[in-house]
Design an enzyme around this catalytic site. Structure first.
Site, PDB file in Angstrom:
ATOM      1  N   ASP A 100      15.400  -4.340  13.600  1.00  0.00           N
ATOM      2  CA  ASP A 100      14.594  -5.541  13.862  1.00  0.00           C
ATOM      3  C   ASP A 100      14.378  -6.373  12.607  1.00  0.00           C
ATOM      4  O   ASP A 100      14.400  -7.599  12.655  1.00  0.00           O
ATOM      5  CB  ASP A 100      13.241  -5.154  14.495  1.00  0.00           C
ATOM      6  CG  ASP A 100      12.509  -4.100  13.679  1.00  0.00           C
ATOM      7  OD1 ASP A 100      13.174  -3.309  12.983  1.00  0.00           O
ATOM      8  OD2 ASP A 100      11.270  -4.063  13.725  1.00  0.00           O
ATOM      9  N   ASP A 103      13.575  -5.669   5.242  1.00  0.00           N
ATOM     10  CA  ASP A 103      12.512  -6.193   4.370  1.00  0.00           C
ATOM     11  C   ASP A 103      12.854  -5.752   2.944  1.00  0.00           C
ATOM     12  O   ASP A 103      13.681  -6.390   2.281  1.00  0.00           O
ATOM     13  CB  ASP A 103      11.195  -5.608   4.894  1.00  0.00           C
ATOM     14  CG  ASP A 103       9.958  -6.173   4.239  1.00  0.00           C
ATOM     15  OD1 ASP A 103       9.965  -6.363   3.034  1.00  0.00           O
ATOM     16  OD2 ASP A 103       8.957  -6.412   4.941  1.00  0.00           O
ATOM     17  N   PHE A 152       3.984 -11.599   6.884  1.00  0.00           N
ATOM     18  CA  PHE A 152       3.981 -10.378   7.679  1.00  0.00           C
ATOM     19  C   PHE A 152       4.191 -10.736   9.143  1.00  0.00           C
ATOM     20  O   PHE A 152       3.423 -11.492   9.733  1.00  0.00           O
ATOM     21  CB  PHE A 152       2.691  -9.572   7.509  1.00  0.00           C
ATOM     22  CG  PHE A 152       2.886  -8.160   7.964  1.00  0.00           C
ATOM     23  CD1 PHE A 152       3.406  -7.205   7.106  1.00  0.00           C
ATOM     24  CD2 PHE A 152       2.628  -7.795   9.275  1.00  0.00           C
ATOM     25  CE1 PHE A 152       3.643  -5.908   7.538  1.00  0.00           C
ATOM     26  CE2 PHE A 152       2.865  -6.504   9.720  1.00  0.00           C
ATOM     27  CZ  PHE A 152       3.376  -5.561   8.843  1.00  0.00           C
TER      28      PHE A 152
HETATM   29  C1  PRP Z   1       9.832  -1.380   9.876  1.00  0.00           C
HETATM   30  C2  PRP Z   1      10.975  -2.108  10.526  1.00  0.00           C
HETATM   31  C3  PRP Z   1      12.171  -1.657   9.735  1.00  0.00           C
HETATM   32  C4  PRP Z   1      11.574  -1.414   8.361  1.00  0.00           C
HETATM   33  C5  PRP Z   1      11.953  -2.512   7.448  1.00  0.00           C
HETATM   34  O1  PRP Z   1       9.791  -0.097  10.397  1.00  0.00           O
HETATM   35  O2  PRP Z   1      11.092  -1.777  11.893  1.00  0.00           O
HETATM   36  O3  PRP Z   1      12.736  -0.479  10.244  1.00  0.00           O
HETATM   37  O4  PRP Z   1      10.153  -1.358   8.503  1.00  0.00           O
HETATM   38  O5  PRP Z   1      11.313  -2.348   6.223  1.00  0.00           O
HETATM   39  P1  PRP Z   1      12.090  -2.055   4.868  1.00  0.00           P
HETATM   40  O6  PRP Z   1      13.310  -2.936   4.822  1.00  0.00           O
HETATM   41  O7  PRP Z   1      11.063  -2.466   3.819  1.00  0.00           O
HETATM   42  O8  PRP Z   1      12.402  -0.614   4.810  1.00  0.00           O
HETATM   43  P2  PRP Z   1       8.558   0.892  10.227  1.00  0.00           P
HETATM   44  O9  PRP Z   1       8.893   1.893   9.175  1.00  0.00           O
HETATM   45  O10 PRP Z   1       7.309   0.071  10.074  1.00  0.00           O
HETATM   46  O11 PRP Z   1       8.546   1.671  11.587  1.00  0.00           O
HETATM   47  P3  PRP Z   1       8.570   1.069  13.068  1.00  0.00           P
HETATM   48  O12 PRP Z   1       9.970   0.547  13.315  1.00  0.00           O
HETATM   49  O13 PRP Z   1       8.220   2.251  13.896  1.00  0.00           O
HETATM   50  O14 PRP Z   1       7.564  -0.035  13.149  1.00  0.00           O
END
Ligand code: PRP
Length: 177
Positions: A100, A103, A152
């Site tokens: 999704d 970041d 965010f």
């Molecule tokens: C979020 C998102 C990505 C990740 C991106 O997942 O869905 O997988 O963070 O962040 P990064 O590029 O800084 O690593 P999260 O770990 O919050 O879990 P979730 O998908 O269950 O919300």
């Protein structure tokens, strides 16, 4: 008074639908004869993956991997954990990872390294959103929906403390008094 989270739409459901359709066309061109395995990174990708594969009218399989990086709130902990393993072996498969948001890139980079060790025939990445201003490790995105600003984001699968995943639009949050 306690500050409240104000939600503002960044990408409407209509814009998201058009972008998902465009990504599906690109993926279709490259994968329609390859019987790919699409791997969604949980939890955030579930809505995007569900909408994307409705456009893909050729044989494919779907699996999920559960990864978590963020602690509570809006800051990443930097540590990635596998919280749910794949069900199917991926050796020799044409694998397309569905994310999704990229970041810092830590989650996706970890995931791609982890999957590469299982020797897929190919390994590519489709991300709905990319926030390059926050990148800590390089990540190549083969199919990209939107480049997003350093805000965010919630909605369309994205959460804040597990909330807001159900919003049909992608929104950003601003704290206002
Ligand atoms: C979020 C998102 C990505 C990740 C991106 O997942 O869905 O997988 O963070 O962040 P990064 O590029 O800084 O690593 P999260 O770990 O919050 O879990 P979730 O998908 O269950 O919300």
């Amino acid at each position: 008074m306690r500050p409240q989270n104000q939600l503002h739409i960044l990408f409407s459901r209509r814009e998201i639908a058009a972008t998902v359709s465009r990504l599906a066309s690109e993926i279709r061109q490259d994968y329609h004869e390859k019987y790919p395995l699409l791997i969604g990174i949980l939890k955030g990708s579930f809505m995007f993956l569900a909408d994307l594969i409705r456009h893909l009218d050729f044989p494919l399989e779907v699996d999920f991997i559960g990864l978590a990086s963020y602690g509570k709130g809006t800051q990443t902990s930097g540590k990635i954990k596998v919280v749910q393993r794949l069900q199917s072996p991926i050796e020799g498969r044409e694998v397309l990872v569905i994310e999704d948001i990229v970041d810092t890139g830590l989650t996706t980079a970890f995931c791609l390294d982890y999957l590469r060790r299982e020797k897929p025939a190919s390994l590519k990445l489709c991300a709905l959103t990319d926030k390059p201003s926050r990148r800590q490790v390089p990540v190549t995105i083969d199919y990209l929906g939107f480049t997003v600003p350093n805000k965010f984001l919630v909605g369309y699968g994205l959460d804040l403390n597990q909330k807001f995943r159900n919003l049909p639009d992608i929104c950003f949050i601003e704290e206002e008094d």
